[in-house]
Scaffold this motif. Structure first.
Motif, short mmCIF file in Angstrom:
data_model
loop_
_atom_site.label_atom_id
_atom_site.label_comp_id
_atom_site.label_asym_id
_atom_site.label_seq_id
_atom_site.Cartn_x
_atom_site.Cartn_y
_atom_site.Cartn_z
N LYS A 2 0.75 -1.11 0.01
CA LYS A 2 -0.01 0.02 0.09
C LYS A 2 0.90 1.18 0.07
O LYS A 2 1.81 1.28 0.73
N LEU A 199 -5.11 2.97 5.76
CA LEU A 199 -4.59 2.01 4.73
C LEU A 199 -4.36 0.60 5.42
O LEU A 199 -4.53 -0.16 4.84
N GLN A 201 -5.56 -0.83 7.88
CA GLN A 201 -6.80 -1.51 8.26
C GLN A 201 -7.54 -2.25 7.14
O GLN A 201 -8.57 -3.13 7.30
N ARG A 202 -7.32 -1.81 5.86
CA ARG A 202 -7.89 -2.18 4.74
C ARG A 202 -7.63 -3.67 4.42
O ARG A 202 -6.22 -4.19 4.68
#
Length: 202
Positions: A2, A199, A201-202
């Motif tokens: 990410k 990000l 946590q995605r």
């Protein structure tokens, strides 16, 4: 993997580099890319009717090369940072949360649409004319600023470029370059750290 791209723009001597370096020191898996590193050779920069070099224009910069560097980072941030000593700092792989941050700083980063469109956050440092002129006069440039360069080229081009930028960018966050450094850093860090956590946590 990410990624997050942060734009730190602003007028000449507005504090872009200082803020970018402070962010670099506090954000893991981050690196800084400076637009100033992509100026064309002095012999390739055109001269205006006053005899002033036109440095304050996108045409004075190798924006194609800058975009190549940005794309290289986007493809593999870890490899990019590892191959460019001093470009940034990495956490050990075992504790790496896989969120990489690119801090792009420069005076015309928001005026170049292909670059501007890649950014997740956009900040612009501004200072008054008098302060800007005073700071500019205290720095040594190569080649040095000729007499009258600030008032007859640098400042007018800043006003022109700013107008163009404001017509292109809707979510620009204006920062007061006269504020305390820690205050400026804290305000940007709050946004960026929240984005990083989101990000993760995605």
């Amino acid at each position: 993997m990410k990624t997050l791209i942060i734009g730190i723009g602003g007028m000449t001597n507005g504090g872009k580099t200082t803020l970018s370096k402070a962010l670099l020191e506090r954000l893991p898996n981050s690196c800084v890319m400076a637009q100033d590193a992509f100026f064309k050779d002095d012999s390739l920069v055109p001269v205006d009717s006053h005899g002033f070099k036109q440095y304050d224009m996108l045409s004075a910069l190798h924006m194609d090369r800058m975009m190549e560097e940005v794309e290289a980072w986007r493809q593999d941030p870890r490899a990019f940072m590892a191959s460019r000593r001093g470009a940034g700092h990495l956490l050990p792989p075992a504790v790496d949360q896989q969120v990489f941050v690119l801090i792009i700083e420069g005076f015309l980063i928001f005026n170049y649409r292909p670059l501007n469109e890649l950014m997740n956050r956009r900040y612009f440092l501004q200072i008054p004319y008098k302060t800007c002129k005073q700071r500019r006069s205290s720095r040594v440039y190569t080649p040095p600023d000729p007499q009258g360069y600030f008032d007859r080229h640098v400042w007018p081009m800043y006003l022109k470029n700013r107008q163009e930028m404001e017509e292109m960018v809707e979510d620009l966050v204006l920062l007061d370059g006269l504020s305390e450094r820690d205050e400026l850093l804290s305000s940007v860090l709050r946004d960026v750290t929240a984005d990083i956590e989101a990000l993760r946590q995605r």
